[in-house]
Design a protein around this motif. Structure first.
Motif, PDB file in Angstrom:
ATOM      1  N   GLU A 835       0.835  -1.209   0.000  1.00 47.45           N
ATOM      2  CA  GLU A 835       0.000   0.000   0.000  1.00 47.45           C
ATOM      3  C   GLU A 835       0.867   1.256   0.000  1.00 47.45           C
ATOM      4  O   GLU A 835       0.581   2.232  -0.684  1.00 47.45           O
ATOM      5  CB  GLU A 835      -0.923  -0.016   1.215  1.00 47.45           C
ATOM      6  CG  GLU A 835      -1.830   1.213   1.301  1.00 47.45           C
ATOM      7  CD  GLU A 835      -2.658   1.234   2.576  1.00 47.45           C
ATOM      8  OE1 GLU A 835      -3.467   2.161   2.734  1.00 47.45           O
ATOM      9  OE2 GLU A 835      -2.467   0.320   3.420  1.00 47.45           O
ATOM     10  N   ASN A 839       1.072   4.153  -2.799  1.00 51.24           N
ATOM     11  CA  ASN A 839       0.738   5.540  -2.460  1.00 51.24           C
ATOM     12  C   ASN A 839       1.865   6.508  -2.776  1.00 51.24           C
ATOM     13  O   ASN A 839       1.618   7.672  -3.109  1.00 51.24           O
ATOM     14  CB  ASN A 839       0.387   5.647  -0.977  1.00 51.24           C
ATOM     15  CG  ASN A 839      -0.972   5.066  -0.656  1.00 51.24           C
ATOM     16  OD1 ASN A 839      -1.842   4.964  -1.521  1.00 51.24           O
ATOM     17  ND2 ASN A 839      -1.172   4.664   0.595  1.00 51.24           N
ATOM     18  N   ASN A 861      -2.971  11.415  -2.815  1.00 49.10           N
ATOM     19  CA  ASN A 861      -3.250  10.763  -1.530  1.00 49.10           C
ATOM     20  C   ASN A 861      -2.412  11.462  -0.462  1.00 49.10           C
ATOM     21  O   ASN A 861      -1.388  12.089  -0.759  1.00 49.10           O
ATOM     22  CB  ASN A 861      -2.963   9.256  -1.588  1.00 49.10           C
ATOM     23  CG  ASN A 861      -1.491   8.952  -1.798  1.00 49.10           C
ATOM     24  OD1 ASN A 861      -0.671   9.054  -0.884  1.00 49.10           O
ATOM     25  ND2 ASN A 861      -1.139   8.583  -3.041  1.00 49.10           N
ATOM     26  N   SER A 864       1.549  10.618  -0.187  1.00 50.53           N
ATOM     27  CA  SER A 864       2.346  11.199  -1.274  1.00 50.53           C
ATOM     28  C   SER A 864       2.531  12.687  -1.063  1.00 50.53           C
ATOM     29  O   SER A 864       3.629  13.226  -1.211  1.00 50.53           O
ATOM     30  CB  SER A 864       1.664  10.927  -2.617  1.00 50.53           C
ATOM     31  OG  SER A 864       2.332  11.590  -3.660  1.00 50.53           O
TER      32      SER A 864
END
Length: 929
Positions: A835, A839, A861, A864
């Motif tokens: 994940e 991201n 997101n 980031s």
């Protein structure tokens, strides 16, 4: 005494160790001198001091022992020579897992006024502060003997002082307080701490920091301490927005008031007499008459009643606007010239560099520096291109199109009669844009590989002379200048003399040509900024001498690729053009009688022993000034130092910037050690050591660093810790408890101990940068900042707590951002959740992430956004753009990253922090015998 003790499983007394001197103590061996290479004077063989020495086997730290706190003014580590220690078992709230506990003893503001104030004692077995999280503890549990997670030589890395905890303690102490500069000898917060300065009569630590804030009263005491007495000065430093700017004072034609004897300038330290009719200089004690136009009565406190309205009487830093000719180097006001000199050889064309430079210059000339409050800049610009000949361009605004003049004879350079070489960028904007569009087309088919360099600088210097103005040369250069012309260089990339007695030759310039040319530039106020784009050896030691001696900046882009490295170059160039800068500067230092300035380090030229000349000095440049006694100092009077910098602004104004420093004096060495700071000493030793490599082998320089710290700590133990505990303990001053770590990082640096992949040019480049760095920059360069980015909260903007530069602190389930002021590394553990990879990188898995220089994609997101903002924030704090290098665990590129884990043994063989600490301790024991 300052410090704390870290001692596994053995209670100690908290009785103070200090004793006043009743008589002069016997001396240690003579102070360390760079002029005597050879083995350590403590009887240790040269190989024992080398990076590959093998420490004497010592016991492993007891896994169930807690450190016993003792007196808070020492930092002590138990280092035993026995084969294995006695295991102490505590039954009070203990389990079988080793849980290291650190006891922090930050300095308190009230102890600055009362240095004898002691902190509340801690008691053995009582946990005051647990440093490690559960995850960190789990890593320690999994450590294996002989691995990087365990030193294997008896000193647990988690029980010895570290910069991360020291910085955190200092930040907690000062985060809600102002630092008011109204107290003599006040020790400032660390550079890692965010704090606000209120100038109340002594210069801000942003301008001046000292190695110690209490100087010994006599030369004999100074020699005993082995502590250098020096100041790190950043005269034109930028201030945060929340702090008041430096005030400009205009006394008209009369100019600033000065002492009639020593010529020191009016400052808050001066003492007024006879109701303000006269004043006594605090530097030489002479009494001078106050001019009638400057007279004002004194109040009940004996100070001038108008002092709060006059910056020179109430503040530690201020500027005077100078009338006429303030010194013999000033020849009246004149504007400044910026000349951009572009390499148009085959290498520049082929790499796409020429097109990139020209496109960027079209933007840069629109943002030239200007005087505060001025609508337009007074800087004039010019353009010259070169390969093995020189091309001058006339871009005067009355022309229809630019004109080129080619000079083929460069042996006896004379300026062509061009009145349009230096022009107003706004008035000639159309012609400048036209020229920069045409230059890549003119040389698009060039196959000329040979380039000049010496005549290029000479041409720029002659252009400034013809315009009768100071200025700056921006030179964009791609290869070693081997063309038969003045300043031609030979390839001396000889790795065979590395680690030999001839190694210092690699750091010295070839011949005297560039030294003489640099002196001519200084006299004219011509600063040289050099942007190098090498694909092979370029002899940075020779070419960079011009930038170093003229106060310029050196930029080094190895194996430059326009598609990959364009952003780094563009940001560097914009910052370089726009920063605050002064030209034709002269620095004078006034000191209290009994003290004198003896040595100067930095981008400067010494015309004589007392006057420092600088072709230019900008807001990032730092100078190091070392002091020696030439008499006795008084505890009552203290030490006063005034730094006076004459310089011309970009509009030609002649100004005088003043910084006043007031320090304590003491006849007891404990006070000198107590008020010293490790990060300032690191800056001092880095500059003096890097200066020494010009005349000594790097091995000799390393040995002398070890010898110096050994003598220093031996002196502290001998004269400041008479009631110290047993010989198995290493006693250190509280503020210097991390200094051995810093010095070991300096010993292992690429200049003194290079790895196999470090080029000679890169070492010369870093050496030159350090010579002008401030304390913040040297601090992060030698001990990088390592941030666990996986601890970011996606919903809250926070800076993660830094971790120590140790391999066992890297979790395979996390990723870390490391920066040293020159580069950024993003290390990714092989067990990072998919994940996070998605991201941050937009990649499906760990294996899909590409290593090397790159950038992070803009993804929608929180993670980031936070990481990209963190990187952007770090880049804004540094003077140079930091390129991002992505590294994956167990990848071949990881070896480059591991050299920044400075507490471990380095890949090039440098000792780990625990091993070095043990070696120093053995040296101290030998010295004390």
């Amino acid at each position: 005494m300052d410090g704390l003790e870290i001692q596994p499983g053995q209670p100690c007394s908290s009785v103070p160790y200090s004793q006043p001197y009743e008589r002069q103590p016997p001396g240690l061996p003579n102070a360390v001198s760079w002029s005597s290479p050879g083995p350590s004077s403590f009887g240790t063989s040269p190989t024992a001091l080398h990076h590959d020495w093998t420490p004497i086997t010592s016991p492993m730290c007891c896994p169930s022992a807690l450190p016993s706190p003792v007196h808070p003014h020492h930092s002590t580590t138990l280092i035993s020579n026995s084969s294995r220690p006695t295991v102490h078992h505590y039954t009070q709230q203990q389990d079988s897992t080793f849980q290291p506990v650190h006891h922090g003893y930050p300095r308190q503001p009230d102890t600055l006024q009362n240095p004898n104030t002691l902190y509340s004692p801690l008691y053995p077995g009582v946990v005051q502060e647990t440093v490690h999280s559960a995850s960190a503890a789990s890593h320690l549990q999994g450590s294996k003997p002989g691995s990087l997670e365990d030193s294997g030589h008896g000193i647990n890395p988690d029980l010895i002082p570290n910069p991360v905890q020291v910085a955190e303690d200092d930040q907690v102490l000062w985060e809600s307080q102002l630092f008011c500069t109204d107290t003599r000898g006040q020790v400032p917060p660390l550079t890692t701490t965010h704090f606000t300065v209120v100038d109340q009569g002594i210069a801000s630590p942003r301008f001046v920091r000292c190695t110690t804030y209490t100087f010994p009263c006599s030369q004999e005491l100074a020699k005993l301490s082995h502590l250098p007495l020096a100041a790190v000065v950043k005269p034109l430093a930028s201030l945060p927005e929340e702090e008041a700017p430096v005030h400009l004072v205009d006394h008209g034609e009369a100019g600033p008031i000065r002492c009639e004897r020593c010529t020191a300038y009016m400052c808050p330290l001066m003492h007024f007499l006879d109701n303000g009719q006269r004043f006594q200089c605090r530097f030489c004690d002479a009494v001078s008459q106050v001019p009638q136009h400057y007279f004002h009565q004194i109040d009940y406190s004996g100070k001038r009643a108008d002092r709060l309205t006059r910056p020179e009487l109430s503040q530690g830093s201020y500027e005077f606007l100078m009338p006429g000719e303030p010194c013999k180097h000033n020849r009246g006001q004149s504007s400044v010239g910026f000349i951009f000199m572009i390499d148009v050889s085959y290498n520049a064309v082929r790499s796409g560099l020429l097109s990139l430079i020209c496109a960027e210059l079209k933007k840069v000339v629109q943002y030239l520096p200007r005087e505060y409050g001025a609508e337009e800049t007074a800087v004039r610009v010019g353009f010259i291109t070169y390969d093995k000949v020189l091309h001058f361009y006339n871009v005067k605004n009355t022309l229809i199109q630019p004109q080129m003049v080619v000079m083929t004879d460069v042996s006896d350079l004379a300026m062509p009669p061009l009145d349009g070489l230096l022009v107003n960028a706004k008035e000639s904007e159309a012609l400048i844009n036209s020229l920069l569009d045409k230059i890549p087309l003119l040389f698009a088919d060039s196959l000329e590989a040979d380039v000049l360099f010496g005549p290029v600088v000479q041409a720029g210097l002659e252009a400034l002379k013809a315009a009768e103005c100071p200025g700056k040369l921006f030179i964009f250069h791609t290869s070693l200048p081997t063309t038969k012309a003045p300043g031609a260089l030979r390839n001396r990339n000889d790795h065979g003399i590395i680690n030999t007695n001839k190694e210092q030759i690699l750091f010295q310039p070839q011949g005297s040509y560039y030294q003489q040319l640099a002196e001519q530039c200084v006299q004219q106020g011509c600063c040289v900024d050099l942007f190098l784009f090498p694909s092979q050896y370029m002899d940075v030691a020779s070419l960079g001498l011009l930038t170093f001696r003229t106060g310029g900046d050196l930029y080094y882009y190895s194996n430059f690729r326009a598609d990959r490295d364009a952003e780094q170059f563009q940001v560097d160039l914009r910052r370089d053009v726009q920063k605050v800068i002064g030209f034709k500067a002269v620095l004078k230092v006034h000191t209290r009688k009994g003290l004198r300035a003896t040595n100067y380090f930095g981008s400067l030229h010494m015309k004589n022993t007392t006057e420092v000349q600088l072709a230019a000095i900008d807001s990032n440049k730092t100078l190091l000034v070392e002091f020696k006694h030439d008499g006795k100092l008084s505890e009552e009077d203290g030490v006063h130092i005034q730094f006076a910098l004459f310089y011309s602004t970009v509009s030609g104004q002649r100004r005088l910037r003043i910084h006043n420093v007031s320090l304590n004096c003491s006849s007891q060495l404990i006070e000198t050690f107590r008020s010293s700071q490790a990060e300032t000493l690191l800056n001092y030793f880095a500059k003096t050591a890097y200066d020494a490599v010009l005349s000594h082998a790097t091995k000799s320089v390393q040995d002398k660093l070890v010898s110096h710290i050994t003598r220093m700590l031996a002196a502290y133990r001998k004269y400041c810790a008479h009631s110290s505990p047993n010989r198995g303990q290493l006693v250190m001053p509280h503020f210097l408890k991390i200094f051995p770590l810093y010095l070991n990082c300096l010993r292992k640096s690429k200049v003194l101990l290079p790895g196999a992949d470090v080029s000679i040019d890169e070492r010369a480049y870093v050496r030159q940068l350090v010579m002008s760095m401030d304390i913040t920059e040297t601090n992060v360069l030698f001990y990088p900042c390592l941030l666990p980015m996986h601890e970011l909260n996606g919903n809250v903007v926070t800076v993660p707590r830094p971790v120590r530069c140790l391999a066992h602190r890297l979790s395979p389930e996390g990723f870390y951002l490391l920066e040293d002021g020159l580069s950024l590394f993003l290390w990714i553990g092989m067990l990072v959740p998919a994940e996070w990879i998605q991201n941050v990188f937009g990649a499906p898995s760990f294996n899909a992430v590409d290593c090397g220089v790159g950038s992070l994609p803009v993804l929608d997101n929180p993670f980031s956004w936070q990481i990209r903002n963190m990187i952007s924030s770090i880049r804004k704090q540094r003077a140079r753009f930091l390129k991002l290098i992505i590294v994956k665990q167990a990848d071949g590129s990881e070896s480059q990253f591991r050299q920044f884990l400075v507490e471990d043994k380095s890949p090039s063989g440098g000792a780990s922090y625990p091993d070095f600490l043990r070696h120093v301790h053995i040296g101290i024991q030998q010295a004390l015998k």
